[in-house]
Design an enzyme around this catalytic site. Structure first.
Site, PDB file in Angstrom:
ATOM      1  N   LYS A 120       0.842  -1.208   0.000  1.00 47.11           N
ATOM      2  CA  LYS A 120       0.000   0.000   0.000  1.00 47.11           C
ATOM      3  C   LYS A 120       0.874   1.254   0.000  1.00 47.11           C
ATOM      4  CE  LYS A 120      -2.436   1.677   3.686  1.00 47.11           C
ATOM      5  NZ  LYS A 120      -2.426   3.150   3.687  1.00 47.11           N
TER       6      LYS A 120
ATOM      7  N   ASP B   7      -3.254   4.233  -2.378  1.00 47.28           N
ATOM      8  CA  ASP B   7      -4.268   4.674  -1.406  1.00 47.28           C
ATOM      9  C   ASP B   7      -4.309   6.201  -1.381  1.00 47.28           C
ATOM     10  OD1 ASP B   7      -5.948   4.918   0.814  1.00 47.28           O
ATOM     11  OD2 ASP B   7      -4.370   4.459   2.250  1.00 47.28           O
ATOM     12  N   LEU B   8      -4.935   6.787  -2.422  1.00 47.78           N
ATOM     13  CA  LEU B   8      -4.952   8.261  -2.521  1.00 47.78           C
ATOM     14  C   LEU B   8      -6.334   8.854  -2.217  1.00 47.78           C
ATOM     15  CD1 LEU B   8      -2.780   8.819  -5.752  1.00 47.78           C
ATOM     16  CD2 LEU B   8      -2.045   8.672  -3.369  1.00 47.78           C
ATOM     17  N   LYS B   9      -7.326   8.004  -2.050  1.00 48.21           N
ATOM     18  CA  LYS B   9      -8.678   8.446  -1.652  1.00 48.21           C
ATOM     19  C   LYS B   9      -9.161   9.662  -2.448  1.00 48.21           C
ATOM     20  CE  LYS B   9      -8.083   6.822   3.131  1.00 48.21           C
ATOM     21  NZ  LYS B   9      -6.629   6.550   3.177  1.00 48.21           N
ATOM     22  N   LEU B  10      -9.346   9.474  -3.729  1.00 46.92           N
ATOM     23  CA  LEU B  10      -9.743  10.600  -4.595  1.00 46.92           C
ATOM     24  C   LEU B  10     -11.116  11.160  -4.229  1.00 46.92           C
ATOM     25  CD1 LEU B  10      -8.825   9.315  -8.190  1.00 46.92           C
ATOM     26  CD2 LEU B  10      -7.341  10.387  -6.494  1.00 46.92           C
ATOM     27  N   TYR B  11     -11.223  12.476  -4.278  1.00 43.41           N
ATOM     28  CA  TYR B  11     -12.508  13.152  -4.035  1.00 43.41           C
ATOM     29  C   TYR B  11     -12.481  14.455  -4.813  1.00 43.41           C
ATOM     30  CZ  TYR B  11     -16.437  15.212  -1.435  1.00 43.41           C
ATOM     31  OH  TYR B  11     -17.632  15.774  -1.080  1.00 43.41           O
ATOM     32  N   ASP B  12     -13.320  14.559  -5.867  1.00 42.32           N
ATOM     33  CA  ASP B  12     -13.334  15.790  -6.668  1.00 42.32           C
ATOM     34  C   ASP B  12     -14.591  15.762  -7.534  1.00 42.32           C
ATOM     35  OD1 ASP B  12     -12.476  18.121  -8.158  1.00 42.32           O
ATOM     36  OD2 ASP B  12     -10.444  17.643  -7.539  1.00 42.32           O
ATOM     37  N   ILE B  13     -14.699  16.664  -8.490  1.00 40.41           N
ATOM     38  CA  ILE B  13     -15.862  16.616  -9.379  1.00 40.41           C
ATOM     39  C   ILE B  13     -15.707  15.404 -10.315  1.00 40.41           C
ATOM     40  CG2 ILE B  13     -16.332  19.093  -9.263  1.00 40.41           C
ATOM     41  CD1 ILE B  13     -14.958  19.376 -12.010  1.00 40.41           C
TER      42      ILE B  13
ATOM     43  N   THR C 158     -12.146   6.424   9.548  1.00 42.75           N
ATOM     44  CA  THR C 158     -12.234   5.922  10.928  1.00 42.75           C
ATOM     45  C   THR C 158     -11.815   6.963  11.967  1.00 42.75           C
ATOM     46  OG1 THR C 158     -10.095   4.927  10.497  1.00 42.75           O
ATOM     47  CG2 THR C 158     -11.983   3.456  10.498  1.00 42.75           C
TER      48      THR C 158
ATOM     49  N   ARG D  79      -4.407  -6.370  13.816  1.00 48.05           N
ATOM     50  CA  ARG D  79      -3.271  -6.776  14.643  1.00 48.05           C
ATOM     51  C   ARG D  79      -3.294  -8.297  14.618  1.00 48.05           C
ATOM     52  NH1 ARG D  79      -2.146  -2.747  13.258  1.00 48.05           N
ATOM     53  NH2 ARG D  79      -1.541  -0.847  14.349  1.00 48.05           N
TER      54      ARG D  79
ATOM     55  N   ARG E 235       2.346  -1.325  11.067  1.00 43.67           N
ATOM     56  CA  ARG E 235       3.332  -1.386  12.160  1.00 43.67           C
ATOM     57  C   ARG E 235       3.697  -2.775  12.665  1.00 43.67           C
ATOM     58  NH1 ARG E 235       0.384   3.643  14.909  1.00 43.67           N
ATOM     59  NH2 ARG E 235      -1.255   2.679  13.647  1.00 43.67           N
TER      60      ARG E 235
END
Ligand code: C5P
Length: 226
Positions: A30, A58-64, A117, A177, A207
């Site tokens: 990731k 994992d860039l979490k796109l949010y736009d028009i 989260t 975990r 981790r």
């Protein structure tokens, strides 16, 4: 179930060093915002040249919608296997991304982020005027209707999301975990057994692997238990 290792180390060199140690294993890696902003496409290409890794951007796109579809096409050109977008960008944006990708010869998997989260109920309600659980389920259904491949969710929600969408609709769960290690800053963590019981498709582990004295041994141990 498959394992995705979060490359969250503070420098490109350290992330590459970790990936090199893990090159013999069938893993997802990731790459998040920080690494991608700092190290860019070259970093992704280096990882791709190291081994048989599958890359999750994992860039979490949010736009028009149009901008998201354009960005999705550029991501597809990089040859990564998976990336994610925010479900709250809306049905039009999600469908638009999938339509654009369908026209390509080969496309990455696309996952929707339902609820971050980091929100508590009060913060979430201020933005979405709803409970986290109710809205997350609605977002998952919309992502399914928009023909995305799956969602990012907690291991605890995976089973119900599959029930209200489809058993083949992918769930990817961070906050794992594997053997009950320290939860660090994660609020709700699940171990391998719970993730499996809840039909999680891909677990994300950071981790517990990269802070271990022998990351390779931890990966090996996890892979035998998937
Ligand atoms: O170190 P740890 O195993 O907690 O890392 C989990 C990874 O998954 C981190 O990269 C974190 O940013 C990411 N993540 C998360 N919770 C989410 C979405 C992503 O922990 N809801």
């Amino acid at each position: 179930m498959e394992l995705c290792v979060a490359l969250d180390l503070p420098s490109k060199e350290k992330n590459i060093e970790l990936a090199q140690k893990l090159r013999d294993y069938p893993l997802w890696l990731k790459v998040g915002l920080r690494s991608f902003i700092r190290d860019g496409k070259e970093f992704v290409q280096e990882l791709q040249s190291l081994g048989e890794f599958k890359i999750f951007l994992d860039l979490k796109l949010y736009d028009i919608p149009n901008t998201m579809a354009d960005a999705a096409e550029e991501i597809a050109k990089m040859g990564v296997e998976m990336f994610n977008i925010h479900a709250s960008a809306g049905m039009e944006a999600m469908s638009g991304v999938m339509q654009r990708l369908q026209s390509l010869p080969k496309r990455p998997l696309v996952l929707a982020v339902t609820a971050l989260t980091s929100f508590d109920e009060e913060q979430f309600a201020k933005i979405y005027n709803d409970t986290i659980e109710h809205k997350a389920k609605q977002f998952a259904k919309e992502a399914y209707e928009a023909r995305l491949d799956g969602v990012v969710c907690s291991a605890f929600e995976s089973r119900v999301i599959k029930r209200i969408t489809h058993e083949d609709f992918l769930t990817l769960a961070p906050g794992i975990r594997p053997f009950g290690e320290s939860s660090d800053d994660q609020k709700r963590v699940a171990d391998l057994k719970l993730a499996k019981q809840n039909q999680v498709d891909i677990i994300v582990v950071g981790r517990p692997i990269y802070q271990a004295s022998d990351p390779k041994a931890v990966v090996q141990e996890i892979l035998t238990k998937l």
